[in-house]
Structures are given as C-alpha cells and as structure tokens.
Design a protein around this motif. Structure first.
Motif, PDB file in Angstrom:
ATOM      1  N   VAL A 101     -13.105  -8.825  -4.909  1.00 36.73           N
ATOM      2  CA  VAL A 101     -12.575  -9.174  -3.589  1.00 36.73           C
ATOM      3  C   VAL A 101     -11.216  -9.865  -3.718  1.00 36.73           C
ATOM      4  N   ALA A 102     -11.097 -10.792  -4.653  1.00 36.93           N
ATOM      5  CA  ALA A 102      -9.837 -11.517  -4.844  1.00 36.93           C
ATOM      6  C   ALA A 102      -8.720 -10.569  -5.276  1.00 36.93           C
ATOM      7  N   VAL A 103      -9.033  -9.677  -6.195  1.00 36.52           N
ATOM      8  CA  VAL A 103      -8.015  -8.756  -6.712  1.00 36.52           C
ATOM      9  C   VAL A 103      -7.583  -7.760  -5.648  1.00 36.52           C
ATOM     10  N   THR A 104      -8.536  -7.167  -4.935  1.00 35.93           N
ATOM     11  CA  THR A 104      -8.173  -6.197  -3.896  1.00 35.93           C
ATOM     12  C   THR A 104      -7.389  -6.856  -2.766  1.00 35.93           C
ATOM     13  N   ALA A 105      -7.693  -8.112  -2.465  1.00 34.48           N
ATOM     14  CA  ALA A 105      -6.924  -8.827  -1.449  1.00 34.48           C
ATOM     15  C   ALA A 105      -5.481  -9.030  -1.908  1.00 34.48           C
ATOM     16  N   ALA A 106      -5.295  -9.391  -3.181  1.00 33.00           N
ATOM     17  CA  ALA A 106      -3.954  -9.578  -3.728  1.00 33.00           C
ATOM     18  C   ALA A 106      -3.169  -8.262  -3.734  1.00 33.00           C
ATOM     19  N   VAL A 107      -3.821  -7.173  -4.109  1.00 34.63           N
ATOM     20  CA  VAL A 107      -3.162  -5.867  -4.124  1.00 34.63           C
ATOM     21  C   VAL A 107      -2.815  -5.411  -2.710  1.00 34.63           C
ATOM     22  N   THR A 108      -3.664  -5.737  -1.750  1.00 32.02           N
ATOM     23  CA  THR A 108      -3.368  -5.402  -0.357  1.00 32.02           C
ATOM     24  C   THR A 108      -2.097  -6.098   0.109  1.00 32.02           C
ATOM     25  N   VAL A 109      -1.972  -7.372  -0.203  1.00 29.26           N
ATOM     26  CA  VAL A 109      -0.764  -8.126   0.169  1.00 29.26           C
ATOM     27  C   VAL A 109       0.459  -7.553  -0.546  1.00 29.26           C
ATOM     28  N   HIS A 110       0.318  -7.282  -1.838  1.00 27.66           N
ATOM     29  CA  HIS A 110       1.421  -6.710  -2.620  1.00 27.66           C
ATOM     30  C   HIS A 110       1.868  -5.368  -2.042  1.00 27.66           C
ATOM     31  N   SER A 111       0.924  -4.504  -1.738  1.00 26.45           N
ATOM     32  CA  SER A 111       1.254  -3.178  -1.205  1.00 26.45           C
ATOM     33  C   SER A 111       1.875  -3.279   0.184  1.00 26.45           C
ATOM     34  N   PHE A 112       1.387  -4.222   0.987  1.00 28.12           N
ATOM     35  CA  PHE A 112       1.937  -4.395   2.333  1.00 28.12           C
ATOM     36  C   PHE A 112       3.386  -4.864   2.277  1.00 28.12           C
ATOM     37  N   LEU A 113       3.683  -5.824   1.405  1.00 30.29           N
ATOM     38  CA  LEU A 113       5.061  -6.306   1.275  1.00 30.29           C
ATOM     39  C   LEU A 113       5.985  -5.204   0.766  1.00 30.29           C
ATOM     40  N   GLN A 114       5.517  -4.450  -0.240  1.00 25.74           N
ATOM     41  CA  GLN A 114       6.321  -3.348  -0.759  1.00 25.74           C
ATOM     42  C   GLN A 114       6.538  -2.277   0.304  1.00 25.74           C
ATOM     43  N   LEU A 115       5.521  -2.034   1.125  1.00 27.00           N
ATOM     44  CA  LEU A 115       5.650  -1.045   2.192  1.00 27.00           C
ATOM     45  C   LEU A 115       6.677  -1.482   3.226  1.00 27.00           C
ATOM     46  N   LEU A 116       6.684  -2.765   3.573  1.00 29.48           N
ATOM     47  CA  LEU A 116       7.676  -3.273   4.522  1.00 29.48           C
ATOM     48  C   LEU A 116       9.093  -3.139   3.968  1.00 29.48           C
ATOM     49  N   ILE A 117       9.272  -3.528   2.717  1.00 30.44           N
ATOM     50  CA  ILE A 117      10.608  -3.470   2.104  1.00 30.44           C
ATOM     51  C   ILE A 117      11.097  -2.025   1.992  1.00 30.44           C
ATOM     52  N   ASN A 118      10.241  -1.166   1.448  1.00 32.14           N
ATOM     53  CA  ASN A 118      10.641   0.233   1.244  1.00 32.14           C
ATOM     54  C   ASN A 118      10.799   0.979   2.564  1.00 32.14           C
ATOM     55  N   GLY A 119       9.917   0.674   3.528  1.00 32.05           N
ATOM     56  CA  GLY A 119      10.023   1.324   4.826  1.00 32.05           C
ATOM     57  C   GLY A 119      11.312   0.956   5.551  1.00 32.05           C
ATOM     58  N   SER A 120      11.697  -0.315   5.487  1.00 34.54           N
ATOM     59  CA  SER A 120      12.947  -0.738   6.131  1.00 34.54           C
ATOM     60  C   SER A 120      14.157  -0.102   5.454  1.00 34.54           C
ATOM     61  N   ARG A 121      14.111   0.023   4.130  1.00 30.11           N
ATOM     62  CA  ARG A 121      15.212   0.679   3.408  1.00 30.11           C
ATOM     63  C   ARG A 121      15.293   2.161   3.758  1.00 30.11           C
ATOM     64  N   LEU A 122      14.127   2.779   3.930  1.00 25.40           N
ATOM     65  CA  LEU A 122      14.117   4.194   4.284  1.00 25.40           C
ATOM     66  C   LEU A 122      14.696   4.415   5.669  1.00 25.40           C
ATOM     67  N   LEU A 123      14.370   3.548   6.615  1.00 31.18           N
ATOM     68  CA  LEU A 123      14.901   3.681   7.975  1.00 31.18           C
ATOM     69  C   LEU A 123      16.398   3.427   8.018  1.00 31.18           C
ATOM     70  N   ARG A 124      16.877   2.524   7.168  1.00 33.89           N
ATOM     71  CA  ARG A 124      18.321   2.245   7.110  1.00 33.89           C
ATOM     72  C   ARG A 124      19.062   3.235   6.220  1.00 33.89           C
ATOM     73  N   LYS A 125      18.301   4.158   5.589  1.00 31.09           N
ATOM     74  CA  LYS A 125      18.877   5.133   4.656  1.00 31.09           C
ATOM     75  C   LYS A 125      19.565   4.448   3.488  1.00 31.09           C
ATOM     76  N   SER A 126      19.000   3.325   3.069  1.00 31.71           N
ATOM     77  CA  SER A 126      19.504   2.607   1.905  1.00 31.71           C
ATOM     78  C   SER A 126      18.740   3.057   0.666  1.00 31.71           C
ATOM     79  N   PRO A 127      19.312   2.837  -0.526  1.00 27.68           N
ATOM     80  CA  PRO A 127      18.589   3.207  -1.755  1.00 27.68           C
ATOM     81  C   PRO A 127      17.250   2.482  -1.842  1.00 27.68           C
ATOM     82  N   MET A 128      16.206   3.224  -2.189  1.00 25.88           N
ATOM     83  CA  MET A 128      14.880   2.633  -2.281  1.00 25.88           C
ATOM     84  C   MET A 128      14.815   1.585  -3.386  1.00 25.88           C
ATOM     85  N   ILE A 129      15.509   1.855  -4.487  1.00 32.32           N
ATOM     86  CA  ILE A 129      15.589   0.911  -5.602  1.00 32.32           C
ATOM     87  C   ILE A 129      17.052   0.525  -5.774  1.00 32.32           C
TER      88      ILE A 129
END
Length: 214
Positions: A101-129
């Motif tokens: 439970v602890a690990v999956t919760a941490a991965v959920t937070v990690h994936s959500f933050l990465q999704l926000l960052i990458n999604g905003s870059r994709l909408l702005r047409k900025s380099p993903m990395i």
C-alpha cells in the motif's frame, strides 16, 4: 562577326541553363531538408504523446492496485476438526500488504506529478525532456520505483500464496475458500502492482533511448 555573336549567345544560354539548374538543385535540397525536419518533428511529437500515455497508464495501474488492496477485507467462518470458527481478514493485518500500500501510494504520486509536468509540456509544445540532467533524474526515479514495486509485489505474493495453499503438515485449511473476496482483491492488487513495475521500466527505457540520441 556573325559567328562571334552566335558563340556569345550560346555561352549566355549555357550560363543561364546552369543557373537554373543550380537554383532548382538548391530549392530541391531546401525542400528535402524542410520535409525531413517536419518528419522528425512529427516523430518526436508521437514519442511525446506515447510518453504521456505511458505515465497515465502507470498512474491508473497504481491507483487500481492501491484501491483493491485497501478494500481487501472479509469476515467468514472456517472449519477445523469439525469446529466452525469465525475468521476475519484485512489487508492491514499483514506487513507485506501494508508495504505494498505504501509503495503503490508513492508511485501514484510520482506518476501523477510526472503526468502533470509532461502533459503541460506537451500542450505548450515544449520538449518533453528539456535537458540531460532532467533525463537522468527521471530515469533514476523510474528505476527506483520499478524495483520497489517489484519487491512489494513479490512480498505480497508470498503471503497470498500461503493463504491459497494453506500450511502443509498442519490441519490449517486453505483460507481463500471462505475468504474468496479478500483473496481475489489481493490477487488483483498484486497483478496491477507488477503491471505498474513493467510500465515504469518501459518509461526508463524510453529515457535511455533519448539519452543515447542526445
């Protein structure tokens, strides 16, 4: 005099022909370069979309694993030597399940933050990395969480297998017969945990490919 004029005229025509050919070659080269640049941009765009989709799938898989685990609880009765005994099982009774439970919760937070960052870059047409440092940081994070998810799934699998097979050389029964709902929730949670591990590993491979070309 007539011959000289004809010779001059021929020279002019040849020069004009070469100029036209050079201009055509330059335009052709420029067109090919523009076409190649457009194809490369489209390919990178598809790779960025695939990366965002991968993050979304990883978050969904982690949330599913977490949801099924925290809802794993059931009360029933078990028969031992003809005696009917009440049994109650819950995910919090096992340290392995708490770890998952602890690990999956941490991965959920990690994936959500990465999704926000990458999604905003994709909408702005900025380099993903944007940089190699960012790539190495993302690679390290995905690797650490992938191995952690694997360890959590493996630890939970041992306890779940014991519940399904019972304990050998003892009269203790297969507890998953009376607690089938509980065991099914645990099995689904473990399955999605390993799926999240695979998705994180795939994301790390994508980052390695980017690093090898930059």
């Amino acid at each position: 005099m007539v011959t000289g004029r004809k010779t001059k005229s021929c020279d002019e025509e040849m020069a004009e022909s070469k100029a036209v050919e050079n201009g055509t070659t330059t335009m052709s080269t420029t067109g090919q370069a523009t076409k190649s640049s457009a194809q490369l941009g489209a390919l990178l765009r598809k790779a960025d979309v695939a990366h965002v989709c991968l993050r979304l799938l990883c978050m969904a898989s982690s949330v599913t694993a977490l949801s099924f685990m925290v809802t794993a609880q059931q009360a029933s009765t078990v028969t031992i030597y003809g005696f009917h005994l009440p049994v109650y099982s819950k995910w919090s009774f096992s340290e392995s399940f708490e770890y998952l439970v602890a690990v999956t919760a941490a991965v959920t937070v990690h994936s959500f933050l990465q999704l926000l960052i990458n999604g905003s870059r994709l909408l702005r047409k900025s380099p993903m990395i944007p940089s190699r440092n960012h790539a190495w940081l993302s690679f390290a994070g995905d690797q650490v969480f992938a191995y952690t998810m694997m360890s959590a799934g493996s630890a939970a699998s041992g306890v779940s297998n014991l519940n399904r097979t019972g304990i050998r050389h003892t009269p203790l029964p297969n507890f998953c017969k009376p607690l089938n709902i509980f065991c099914d929730h645990i099995a689904i949670s473990i399955g999605f945990t390993f799926l999240s591990c695979l998705l994180l590993a795939t994301s790390a491979v994508q980052t390695v490919i980017w690093l090898s070309h930059n």
